[in-house]
Every structure is written in C-alpha cells, then in structure tokens.
Design a protein around this motif. Structure first.
Motif, PDB file in Angstrom:
ATOM      1  N   ALA A  35       0.856  -1.195   0.000  1.00 29.12           N
ATOM      2  CA  ALA A  35       0.000   0.000   0.000  1.00 29.12           C
ATOM      3  C   ALA A  35       0.892   1.246   0.000  1.00 29.12           C
ATOM      4  CB  ALA A  35      -0.881   0.001   1.252  1.00 29.12           C
ATOM      5  N   PRO A  36       0.362   2.394  -0.470  1.00 35.93           N
ATOM      6  CA  PRO A  36       1.132   3.647  -0.370  1.00 35.93           C
ATOM      7  C   PRO A  36       1.284   4.031   1.104  1.00 35.93           C
ATOM      8  CG  PRO A  36      -0.747   3.895  -1.875  1.00 35.93           C
ATOM      9  CD  PRO A  36      -0.922   2.576  -1.172  1.00 35.93           C
ATOM     10  N   ARG A  37       2.504   4.250   1.556  1.00 36.59           N
ATOM     11  CA  ARG A  37       2.708   4.714   2.929  1.00 36.59           C
ATOM     12  C   ARG A  37       2.294   6.180   3.046  1.00 36.59           C
ATOM     13  NH1 ARG A  37       8.693   2.796   4.189  1.00 36.59           N
ATOM     14  NH2 ARG A  37       8.779   4.899   5.002  1.00 36.59           N
ATOM     15  N   PRO A  38       1.960   6.662   4.270  1.00 31.48           N
ATOM     16  CA  PRO A  38       1.488   8.051   4.447  1.00 31.48           C
ATOM     17  C   PRO A  38       2.489   9.100   3.965  1.00 31.48           C
ATOM     18  CG  PRO A  38       1.174   6.771   6.468  1.00 31.48           C
ATOM     19  CD  PRO A  38       1.944   5.898   5.529  1.00 31.48           C
ATOM     20  N   GLU A  39       3.758   8.720   3.855  1.00 32.91           N
ATOM     21  CA  GLU A  39       4.743   9.695   3.362  1.00 32.91           C
ATOM     22  C   GLU A  39       4.430  10.118   1.919  1.00 32.91           C
ATOM     23  OE1 GLU A  39       5.441   6.953   5.030  1.00 32.91           O
ATOM     24  OE2 GLU A  39       7.227   7.192   6.284  1.00 32.91           O
ATOM     25  N   LEU A  40       3.775   9.251   1.149  1.00 35.98           N
ATOM     26  CA  LEU A  40       3.529   9.593  -0.261  1.00 35.98           C
ATOM     27  C   LEU A  40       2.577  10.773  -0.413  1.00 35.98           C
ATOM     28  CD1 LEU A  40       3.662   6.095  -1.951  1.00 35.98           C
ATOM     29  CD2 LEU A  40       5.052   8.078  -2.538  1.00 35.98           C
ATOM     30  N   PRO A  41       1.373  10.755   0.209  1.00 36.80           N
ATOM     31  CA  PRO A  41       0.543  11.963   0.114  1.00 36.80           C
ATOM     32  C   PRO A  41       1.234  13.193   0.682  1.00 36.80           C
ATOM     33  CG  PRO A  41      -0.512  10.273   1.495  1.00 36.80           C
ATOM     34  CD  PRO A  41       0.654   9.642   0.817  1.00 36.80           C
ATOM     35  N   ALA A  42       2.003  13.032   1.734  1.00 36.36           N
ATOM     36  CA  ALA A  42       2.688  14.195   2.318  1.00 36.36           C
ATOM     37  C   ALA A  42       3.704  14.777   1.338  1.00 36.36           C
ATOM     38  CB  ALA A  42       3.370  13.782   3.622  1.00 36.36           C
ATOM     39  N   LEU A  43       4.472  13.901   0.705  1.00 33.90           N
ATOM     40  CA  LEU A  43       5.492  14.326  -0.253  1.00 33.90           C
ATOM     41  C   LEU A  43       4.865  15.013  -1.465  1.00 33.90           C
ATOM     42  CD1 LEU A  43       8.457  14.144  -1.285  1.00 33.90           C
ATOM     43  CD2 LEU A  43       7.914  11.830  -2.103  1.00 33.90           C
ATOM     44  N   TYR A  44       3.813  14.384  -1.993  1.00 35.85           N
ATOM     45  CA  TYR A  44       3.194  14.952  -3.199  1.00 35.85           C
ATOM     46  C   TYR A  44       2.410  16.220  -2.896  1.00 35.85           C
ATOM     47  CZ  TYR A  44       4.994  11.501  -6.349  1.00 35.85           C
ATOM     48  OH  TYR A  44       5.863  10.765  -7.125  1.00 35.85           O
ATOM     49  N   ALA A  45       1.880  16.367  -1.679  1.00 40.94           N
ATOM     50  CA  ALA A  45       1.227  17.627  -1.292  1.00 40.94           C
ATOM     51  C   ALA A  45       2.260  18.747  -1.325  1.00 40.94           C
ATOM     52  CB  ALA A  45       0.612  17.504   0.094  1.00 40.94           C
ATOM     53  N   ARG A  46       3.454  18.443  -0.847  1.00 37.53           N
ATOM     54  CA  ARG A  46       4.508  19.474  -0.839  1.00 37.53           C
ATOM     55  C   ARG A  46       4.881  19.842  -2.270  1.00 37.53           C
ATOM     56  NH1 ARG A  46       9.542  20.230   3.095  1.00 37.53           N
ATOM     57  NH2 ARG A  46       7.794  20.242   4.529  1.00 37.53           N
ATOM     58  N   GLU A  78      -8.699  -3.568  -5.272  1.00 37.74           N
ATOM     59  CA  GLU A  78      -9.224  -2.398  -4.558  1.00 37.74           C
ATOM     60  C   GLU A  78      -8.823  -2.349  -3.080  1.00 37.74           C
ATOM     61  OE1 GLU A  78     -13.371  -1.931  -5.329  1.00 37.74           O
ATOM     62  OE2 GLU A  78     -13.027  -1.731  -7.492  1.00 37.74           O
ATOM     63  N   ARG A  79      -7.903  -3.272  -2.665  1.00 37.36           N
ATOM     64  CA  ARG A  79      -7.533  -3.351  -1.246  1.00 37.36           C
ATOM     65  C   ARG A  79      -7.097  -2.021  -0.634  1.00 37.36           C
ATOM     66  NH1 ARG A  79      -3.153  -7.846  -1.011  1.00 37.36           N
ATOM     67  NH2 ARG A  79      -3.381  -7.469  -3.240  1.00 37.36           N
ATOM     68  N   HIS A  80      -6.316  -1.265  -1.362  1.00 40.26           N
ATOM     69  CA  HIS A  80      -5.688  -0.077  -0.768  1.00 40.26           C
ATOM     70  C   HIS A  80      -6.250   1.220  -1.361  1.00 40.26           C
ATOM     71  CE1 HIS A  80      -3.003  -2.928   1.014  1.00 40.26           C
ATOM     72  NE2 HIS A  80      -2.468  -3.270  -0.143  1.00 40.26           N
ATOM     73  N   LEU A  81      -7.498   1.167  -1.846  1.00 41.59           N
ATOM     74  CA  LEU A  81      -8.040   2.332  -2.553  1.00 41.59           C
ATOM     75  C   LEU A  81      -8.054   3.589  -1.688  1.00 41.59           C
ATOM     76  CD1 LEU A  81     -10.977   1.423  -4.950  1.00 41.59           C
ATOM     77  CD2 LEU A  81      -8.625   2.086  -5.454  1.00 41.59           C
ATOM     78  N   ALA A  82      -8.346   3.442  -0.382  1.00 44.31           N
ATOM     79  CA  ALA A  82      -8.404   4.628   0.488  1.00 44.31           C
ATOM     80  C   ALA A  82      -7.036   5.307   0.540  1.00 44.31           C
ATOM     81  CB  ALA A  82      -8.864   4.240   1.888  1.00 44.31           C
TER      82      ALA A  82
END
Ligand code: FMN
Length: 139
Positions: A35-46, A78-82
């Motif tokens: 699954a995407p780790r939480p660092e990915l949304p944080a990195l891409y938000a930046r 669809e396991r990690h869709l969220a």
C-alpha cells in the motif's frame, strides 16, 4: 511569446496549469503489503504546493508477483483504494495534475526479488550488466 508559467492544452484535451513537470522517480514508499505509505501523500502535497503543473509518480506496479524493487507500491485490486485516494487528493492540490506511472518490470526485475520467477513477453535476457535472470515467457 510562451512562458513556462502559461497553461498548456494537450492533444487529448487536458489542460495543465503550466509547463513544469516533475519526472518519475521511484519512491520505494510502499508498506510490506504494497500500500502507499502516508509519506507519499505528504510528499506529493509538498510538490503540488510548490506549483508544478504535472507530477509524475514513480513506478506503481500492476502485479505484486512482479516487483521492480523492494518497497514498490502495487495497484492490482481495490484493497488499498483509500490510501491511493489520499495520495491522489494531496497530489492534486492547487491544481496540480497527478499522473500515475504504471509499471510491470518484465525482464528488468532483479534476481531473487519475485518468488515466482521473472516473467516477460519473451525469454530473452535484458542486458549483460543487469542483475536479472533469464525470464520465463508469459503464456
Ligand atoms: C532515484 C530515481 C528514480 C527513478 N525512478 C523512475 C521511475 O520510477 N520511472 C521512470 O520512468 N523513471 C525513473 N527515473 C528516471 C527519471 O524519471 C529520469 O528519466 C532520469 O532521471 C533522466 O532525467 P534527466 O535527464 O532530467 O536527469 C528515476 C530516476 C532517479 C534518479
């Protein structure tokens, strides 16, 4: 005169807000079950807040049996869709276009990474200087 900050309409009809693009750089920020780790949304938000028009993700694999490197994110059901949704929302902030790069490594998969062996369109070696085994031809 065209400026790098001008919007660009692509032949497919999509308009991106400027002509800056972040290239694909594999992040290796997947969890043990890919699954995407939480660092990915944080990195891409930046990156999105930085103003770049298009953010190309690093490789996202399409088959957990065919990884290209340890730590790969895999999107095959669809396991990690969220988690993917959070990544998409954060990476699209401020009008950035977040484009996911989908990947199957084929014969470039490193030796020993994929338990079921390496599968490619044909049973041909990749390169002499690459640590990859001879692939099995996909049936
Ligand atoms: C750390 C790193 C990871 C990369 N991961 C990917 C990737 O996941 N997918 C891809 O197509 N290219 C990947 N690349 C290649 C880059 O997207 C780019 O094509 C390459 O660095 C050459 O770009 P340049 O000529 O601007 O340096 C990666 C490059 C680096 C340095």
């Amino acid at each position: 005169m065209t400026a790098v900050t001008d919007p660009l309409t692509l032949p497919c009809g999509v308009t991106v807000k400027n002509r800056l693009l972040k290239g694909a750089m594999s992040e290796a920020l997947g969890t043990r079950d890919h699954a995407p780790r939480p660092e990915l949304p944080a990195l891409y938000a930046r990156w999105a807040r930085g103003g770049t028009g298009i953010l190309l993700t690093g490789n996202v694999m399409v088959d957990a049996r065919a990884l290209g490197e340890p730590g790969n994110v895999v999107l095959e059901d669809e396991r990690h869709l969220a988690d993917f949704h959070r990544w998409a929302v954060q990476g699209s902030r401020d009008g950035a276009a977040l484009w996911m790069q989908l990947n199957h490594p084929g014969k470039q998969a490193p030796r020993g990474l994929n338990a079921g062996g390496t599968v490619a369109p044909s049973a041909l070696p990749f390169r002499a200087d690459w640590p990859a085994p001879l692939p099995r031809r996909a049936s």
